[in-house]
Write a protein that holds these residues in place. Sequence first.
Motif, PDB file in Angstrom:
ATOM      1  N   THR A 231       1.095  -1.425  -0.097  1.00  0.00           N
ATOM      2  CA  THR A 231       0.233  -0.143   0.197  1.00  0.00           C
ATOM      3  C   THR A 231       0.720   1.433  -0.020  1.00  0.00           C
ATOM      4  O   THR A 231       1.640   1.278   0.903  1.00  0.00           O
ATOM      5  CB  THR A 231      -0.674  -0.042   1.072  1.00  0.00           C
ATOM      6  N   ALA A 232       1.100   1.939  -1.071  1.00  0.00           N
ATOM      7  CA  ALA A 232       1.558   3.246  -0.955  1.00  0.00           C
ATOM      8  C   ALA A 232       1.496   4.767  -0.757  1.00  0.00           C
ATOM      9  O   ALA A 232      -0.003   4.472  -0.184  1.00  0.00           O
ATOM     10  CB  ALA A 232       1.427   3.619  -2.831  1.00  0.00           C
TER      11      ALA A 232
ATOM     12  N   LEU B   4       6.000   3.331  -6.579  1.00  0.00           N
ATOM     13  CA  LEU B   4       5.325   2.242  -5.869  1.00  0.00           C
ATOM     14  C   LEU B   4       5.588   1.995  -6.691  1.00  0.00           C
ATOM     15  O   LEU B   4       5.957   0.399  -7.247  1.00  0.00           O
ATOM     16  CB  LEU B   4       4.800   2.292  -4.603  1.00  0.00           C
ATOM     17  N   GLN B   5       4.058   1.490  -8.192  1.00  0.00           N
ATOM     18  CA  GLN B   5       4.323   0.807  -9.357  1.00  0.00           C
ATOM     19  C   GLN B   5       5.265   0.336 -10.077  1.00  0.00           C
ATOM     20  O   GLN B   5       5.782  -0.605 -10.651  1.00  0.00           O
ATOM     21  CB  GLN B   5       3.425   1.704 -10.261  1.00  0.00           C
TER      22      GLN B   5
ATOM     23  N   PRO C 198      -7.441   2.544  -4.001  1.00  0.00           N
ATOM     24  CA  PRO C 198      -6.540   2.748  -4.711  1.00  0.00           C
ATOM     25  C   PRO C 198      -5.156   2.996  -4.531  1.00  0.00           C
ATOM     26  O   PRO C 198      -5.470   2.937  -2.820  1.00  0.00           O
ATOM     27  CB  PRO C 198      -6.709   3.898  -5.337  1.00  0.00           C
ATOM     28  N   GLY C 199      -4.144   3.064  -4.929  1.00  0.00           N
ATOM     29  CA  GLY C 199      -2.449   2.925  -5.124  1.00  0.00           C
ATOM     30  C   GLY C 199      -2.051   1.701  -3.668  1.00  0.00           C
ATOM     31  O   GLY C 199      -1.512   1.804  -3.254  1.00  0.00           O
TER      32      GLY C 199
ATOM     33  N   GLN D 151      11.053   0.767   1.393  1.00  0.00           N
ATOM     34  CA  GLN D 151      10.092   1.057   2.842  1.00  0.00           C
ATOM     35  C   GLN D 151       9.706   2.675   2.436  1.00  0.00           C
ATOM     36  O   GLN D 151       8.112   2.915   3.103  1.00  0.00           O
ATOM     37  CB  GLN D 151      10.982   0.862   3.508  1.00  0.00           C
ATOM     38  N   SER D 152      10.501   3.375   2.031  1.00  0.00           N
ATOM     39  CA  SER D 152       9.980   4.604   1.789  1.00  0.00           C
ATOM     40  C   SER D 152       8.345   5.497   1.391  1.00  0.00           C
ATOM     41  O   SER D 152       8.143   6.720   1.431  1.00  0.00           O
ATOM     42  CB  SER D 152      10.853   5.462   1.748  1.00  0.00           C
ATOM     43  N   LEU D 153       8.459   4.212   0.686  1.00  0.00           N
ATOM     44  CA  LEU D 153       7.274   4.987  -0.576  1.00  0.00           C
ATOM     45  C   LEU D 153       5.936   3.792   0.414  1.00  0.00           C
ATOM     46  O   LEU D 153       4.606   4.362  -0.229  1.00  0.00           O
ATOM     47  CB  LEU D 153       7.335   4.025  -1.471  1.00  0.00           C
TER      48      LEU D 153
END
Length: 106
Positions: free
Chosen positions: A20-21, A29-30, A58-59, A90-92
């Motif tokens: 999950t972004a 992320l995608q 979404p995301g 991780q940061s995304l």
Amino acid sequence: MPHTTVSHDETQVWLMPVFTAKAGHEAMLQEALLGLQSLSRKDTGCLEYTVFADDQRPGTYVLIEGWARRGDLEAHNEEVHVKDFVDGVQSLLAVPFSVSPITPLV
């Protein structure tokens, strides 16, 4: 007829990771997931490695991955492209990604 057992390592392994972004990080992320998909499909023993967008959330992205043997999955997890993905993503993420073992109903 003698009874034979299949070792744990010889059975297929199927997983369903979910990502999950964070808001605003969906495209990054995608892109990271598509890169991982492209490289992982070339790994030994890969039966399936496909990323899906969750149409109702979404995301959120769902990965369906299948491996011929547990040893193939373990080798995949040691690949540089997997370690780099896990570290870099991780940061995304809004929350840590989850991985559920799944079993095909055949």
